[in-house]
Design a protein around this motif. Structure first.
Motif, PDB file in Angstrom:
ATOM      1  N   TYR A  48       0.826  -1.203   0.000  1.00  0.00           N
ATOM      2  CA  TYR A  48       0.000   0.000   0.000  1.00  0.00           C
ATOM      3  C   TYR A  48       0.862   1.256   0.000  1.00  0.00           C
ATOM      4  O   TYR A  48       2.066   1.220   0.285  1.00  0.00           O
ATOM      5  CB  TYR A  48      -0.936   0.016   1.220  1.00  0.00           C
ATOM      6  CG  TYR A  48      -0.218   0.191   2.545  1.00  0.00           C
ATOM      7  CD1 TYR A  48       0.062   1.461   3.053  1.00  0.00           C
ATOM      8  CD2 TYR A  48       0.186  -0.915   3.292  1.00  0.00           C
ATOM      9  CE1 TYR A  48       0.735   1.617   4.259  1.00  0.00           C
ATOM     10  CE2 TYR A  48       0.850  -0.769   4.491  1.00  0.00           C
ATOM     11  CZ  TYR A  48       1.126   0.504   4.977  1.00  0.00           C
ATOM     12  OH  TYR A  48       1.802   0.664   6.162  1.00  0.00           O
ATOM     13  N   ARG A  49       0.221   2.359  -0.309  1.00  0.00           N
ATOM     14  CA  ARG A  49       0.848   3.684  -0.197  1.00  0.00           C
ATOM     15  C   ARG A  49      -0.193   4.660   0.309  1.00  0.00           C
ATOM     16  O   ARG A  49      -1.364   4.610  -0.099  1.00  0.00           O
ATOM     17  CB  ARG A  49       1.407   4.151  -1.538  1.00  0.00           C
ATOM     18  CG  ARG A  49       2.164   5.480  -1.456  1.00  0.00           C
ATOM     19  CD  ARG A  49       2.989   5.699  -2.699  1.00  0.00           C
ATOM     20  NE  ARG A  49       3.755   6.929  -2.646  1.00  0.00           N
ATOM     21  CZ  ARG A  49       4.773   7.221  -3.448  1.00  0.00           C
ATOM     22  NH1 ARG A  49       5.140   6.344  -4.374  1.00  0.00           N
ATOM     23  NH2 ARG A  49       5.420   8.364  -3.344  1.00  0.00           N
ATOM     24  N   LEU A  50       0.220   5.545   1.190  1.00  0.00           N
ATOM     25  CA  LEU A  50      -0.683   6.489   1.842  1.00  0.00           C
ATOM     26  C   LEU A  50      -0.582   7.855   1.172  1.00  0.00           C
ATOM     27  O   LEU A  50       0.473   8.482   1.181  1.00  0.00           O
ATOM     28  CB  LEU A  50      -0.316   6.588   3.318  1.00  0.00           C
ATOM     29  CG  LEU A  50      -1.307   7.218   4.280  1.00  0.00           C
ATOM     30  CD1 LEU A  50      -2.655   6.518   4.240  1.00  0.00           C
ATOM     31  CD2 LEU A  50      -0.745   7.185   5.706  1.00  0.00           C
ATOM     32  N   PHE A  51      -1.702   8.309   0.582  1.00  0.00           N
ATOM     33  CA  PHE A  51      -1.761   9.602  -0.111  1.00  0.00           C
ATOM     34  C   PHE A  51      -2.669  10.554   0.669  1.00  0.00           C
ATOM     35  O   PHE A  51      -3.852  10.260   0.875  1.00  0.00           O
ATOM     36  CB  PHE A  51      -2.324   9.436  -1.529  1.00  0.00           C
ATOM     37  CG  PHE A  51      -1.462   8.641  -2.463  1.00  0.00           C
ATOM     38  CD1 PHE A  51      -0.506   9.268  -3.246  1.00  0.00           C
ATOM     39  CD2 PHE A  51      -1.601   7.259  -2.564  1.00  0.00           C
ATOM     40  CE1 PHE A  51       0.296   8.537  -4.121  1.00  0.00           C
ATOM     41  CE2 PHE A  51      -0.815   6.518  -3.422  1.00  0.00           C
ATOM     42  CZ  PHE A  51       0.139   7.156  -4.206  1.00  0.00           C
ATOM     43  N   ILE A  52      -2.128  11.695   1.086  1.00  0.00           N
ATOM     44  CA  ILE A  52      -2.916  12.742   1.735  1.00  0.00           C
ATOM     45  C   ILE A  52      -3.165  13.831   0.698  1.00  0.00           C
ATOM     46  O   ILE A  52      -2.217  14.454   0.196  1.00  0.00           O
ATOM     47  CB  ILE A  52      -2.170  13.339   2.950  1.00  0.00           C
ATOM     48  CG1 ILE A  52      -1.711  12.225   3.906  1.00  0.00           C
ATOM     49  CG2 ILE A  52      -3.059  14.351   3.657  1.00  0.00           C
ATOM     50  CD1 ILE A  52      -2.807  11.385   4.483  1.00  0.00           C
ATOM     51  N   ILE A  53      -4.434  14.063   0.347  1.00  0.00           N
ATOM     52  CA  ILE A  53      -4.789  15.013  -0.709  1.00  0.00           C
ATOM     53  C   ILE A  53      -5.452  16.227  -0.050  1.00  0.00           C
ATOM     54  O   ILE A  53      -6.584  16.150   0.438  1.00  0.00           O
ATOM     55  CB  ILE A  53      -5.753  14.390  -1.742  1.00  0.00           C
ATOM     56  CG1 ILE A  53      -5.269  12.980  -2.139  1.00  0.00           C
ATOM     57  CG2 ILE A  53      -5.879  15.297  -2.951  1.00  0.00           C
ATOM     58  CD1 ILE A  53      -3.916  12.938  -2.796  1.00  0.00           C
TER      59      ILE A  53
END
Length: 291
Positions: free
Chosen positions: A88-93
């Motif tokens: 997984y990868r965590l993206f904060i938009i």
């Protein structure tokens, strides 16, 4: 002598997982120890070391003005997700401008930007104020869209209604593209999740959920957001607007893209649009019987 390359076995969910508790002690984002999870690669990406993950998951978190929650969310979620043996990868938009918060648009931005940074097959759209309470609630996608946050403590761990699809949801690349993503028309709190539920069902999908004893979340305390006054009106137009409102009509500008050890932070300006279908509604709100 030639060495035979050994293929790693497929990862399996550990059998000893069960409900966990949440430490609600808040920390500032600046105090977040980015070296606390050495297994996590730059940008907030994790891959199991001794097995091959069956699922490649982009976790998209729409964000603005919730700094109090963000550090706790990032720290908690890495600990939670690594137990599940997924990649997984965590993206904060983050929404940059001062227009009302547009969760749907931000999730569309996250979907498109994450595709530039990996071959993600599954997308988890995740509110920053919701934390899962059971690692058996696996963050993966299925043949049908999955509503992960089915039982939230603030709602008495009960499902609001059968078509509910808010808080934390999982869709595949194919599913998301087929429904043209989220609507871009919902500003303020509420509506975009119900709109997505309608889109999915119109395309023949069926929303699935884990057992309610597993799909449990706690909601972090926060002030109530401004409710979208156009929610009911906009929902009535979902069927005739979904093909032209969504990924196909999204306009935005990335202001910054910062890679941290534990997450990827994307800040974007969202372009507002005034649909012609909304003009009579807005005019009536402004002028009432004077028209």
């Amino acid at each position: 002598m030639l060495r035979v390359r050994q293929e790693k076995p497929l990862c399996e969910l550990p059998s000893n997982l069960g409900p966990i508790s949440v430490n609600r002690s808040y920390i500032d984002l600046e105090e977040l120890d980015e070296h606390a999870f050495p297994e996590v690669k730059w940008g907030g990406q994790f891959s199991p070391y001794d097995c091959t993950a069956e699922h490649k998951v982009a976790i998209i978190v729409p964000f603005r003005d919730r700094q109090k929650h963000l550090a706790l969310f990032i720290k908690y979620m890495h600990s939670f997700l690594m137990k599940q043996q997924i990649e997984y990868r965590l993206f904060i938009i983050e929404q940059a401008e001062t227009h009302p918060f547009n969760r749907g648009q931000l999730m569309n931005v996250g979907f498109l930007e994450s595709q530039k940074m990996g071959n993600w097959e599954c997308f988890i759209f995740h509110d920053v104020d919701l934390l899962p309470l059971d690692p058996r609630n696996v963050y993966q996608c299925d043949k049908q869209p999955r509503h992960l946050a089915a039982a939230v403590d603030k709602l008495g761990f009960e499902l609001p209604n059968s078509y509910s699809f808010g808080g934390v949801t999982a869709v595949t690349l194919e599913q998301f593209k087929k429904v043209n993503g989220f609507s871009n028309r919902y500003q303020g709190w509420g509506g975009e999740d119900d709109d997505m539920s309608h889109r999915l069902r119109m395309m023949g999908y069926r929303i699935t959920r884990y057992n309610m004893s597993v799909a449990r979340y706690t909601m972090l305390s926060h002030s109530e957001a401004l409710r979208n006054p156009k929610r009911t009106y906009l929902l009535s137009g979902t069927k005739r607007k979904n093909k032209e409102d969504g990924l196909s009509s999204l306009e935005y500008v990335v202001i910054k893209k910062n890679l941290h050890q534990l997450y990827t932070h994307i800040i974007a300006n969202l372009k507002e649009k005034l649909d012609s279908i909304e003009i009579p509604y807005l005019a009536n709100m402004l002028f009432g019987d004077k028209l």
